[in-house]
Design an enzyme around this catalytic site. Structure first.
Site, PDB file in Angstrom:
ATOM      1  CE  LYS A 170      54.955  31.632  44.867  1.00 46.51           C
ATOM      2  NZ  LYS A 170      55.708  30.507  45.484  1.00 46.51           N
ATOM      3  CD  GLU A 202      59.007  31.932  47.617  1.00 42.82           C
ATOM      4  OE1 GLU A 202      59.961  31.965  46.822  1.00 42.82           O
ATOM      5  OE2 GLU A 202      57.814  31.956  47.241  1.00 42.82           O
ATOM      6  CG  ASP A 223      62.211  29.610  46.465  1.00 37.76           C
ATOM      7  OD1 ASP A 223      61.736  28.567  45.983  1.00 37.76           O
ATOM      8  OD2 ASP A 223      62.596  30.569  45.766  1.00 37.76           O
TER       9      ASP A 223
END
Length: 288
Positions: A170, A202, A223
């Site tokens: 992430k 991500e 995202d």
């Protein structure tokens, strides 16, 4: 018919024990003990008062059995069924036991059916596209396995269960590496014990996507991108690395999910399935 896996059943048993302990304490149901004759028996029906998708019948059965093994719990539909103001199960036996089990059984049914019902709305909105609706780790503490079960009942799919069974790099992981997508993906693949696990990363820009495609991440999470950006991302993926899956996340609600699905992404993750699902209106009606 949907039913619990062994792990889901074990998680449910722990939750049932906790729920009954907090409801009954050490004294039990004082009201029923004072007002209902010990020998009284009865029958009651679990009734959906507003249409939705049923989930949690195995949990309700487990509650009844834990309160009193002589209670007879009989489902009349299966988890995953869409119902409209229907009787979904009955319970029969000692009336005191039925009353002791009532609220806890309803709590499980209402919560899990609410998750399944909301998931079905998202799945229906994305119908006819390639996009699968996925859950997230934004679950009620202790309830994750059951809530993810309810997502499946509603026609959604499960993302990873926890931090232990999947790789998802992430933004905060990337921040610790100075934003180096390539280094993060390569490190995740090389780490001992990660062999065979897919690597998801991500990104929030199309430039980061290009790097993720070049290093062949298994899944790229896009995202908070606009639909125009998502369409551009799909086009770039199709040209450079058609085997990589694209997942949209952020800004997803029932008003936006179809437009997101129509961009051509493969997956849409929706935290609201579990963190914002309203309980389905289910009641227990005594049958005279």
């Amino acid at each position: 018919m949907s039913t619990f896996s062994p792990d889901e059943a074990a998680a449910c048993r722990r939750l049932v024990d906790l729920a009954l302990a907090e409801d009954l304490g050490t004294a039990g149901d004082r009201t029923s003990a004072a007002t209902i004759p010990a020998a009284a028996t009865g029958r009651a029906a679990f009734v959906v008062r507003r249409g939705g998708v049923v989930a949690g019948l195995p949990a309700a059965a487990m509650v009844c059995a834990a309160v009193d093994p002589t209670l007879a719990f009989t489902p009349e539909v299966a988890d995953g069924e869409q119902v409209d103001r229907a009787r979904i199960a009955t319970v029969a036996g000692p009336l005191r036991s039925i009353l002791a089990a009532e609220r806890t059984a309803l709590n499980f049914l209402q919560r899990l059916s609410g998750v399944a019902t909301l998931t079905r709305a998202y799945a229906d909105a994305a119908a006819g596209t390639r996009a699968k609706i996925l859950d997230t780790r934004k679950t009620t503490p202790g309830w994750r396995l059951l809530e993810k079960y309810a997502v499946r009942c509603g026609g959604g799919a499960n993302h990873r269960i926890g931090l232990y069974d999947g790789i998802l790099i992430k933004d905060n992981h990337l921040a610790g590496l100075g934003g180096d997508v390539r280094a993060a993906v390569e490190a995740a693949r090389a780490f001992p014990g990660n062999a065979g696990l897919g690597v998801e990363v991500e990104v929030d820009t199309l430039e980061q996507l290009e790097v993720a495609l070049a290093v062949r991440a298994d899944i790229v999470l896009l995202d908070n991108m606009t639909t125009d950006q998502l369409r551009a991302a799909v086009a770039r993926r199709d040209a450079a690395a058609p085997g990589v899956l694209l997942e949209a996340s952020g800004g997803v609600n029932l008003g936006t999910v179809r437009d997101i699905a129509l961009t051509g992404v493969d997956r849409i993750s929706v935290g609201a399935l579990t963190h914002s699902a309203p309980a389905l209106d289910i009641a227990l009606d005594y049958q005279s």
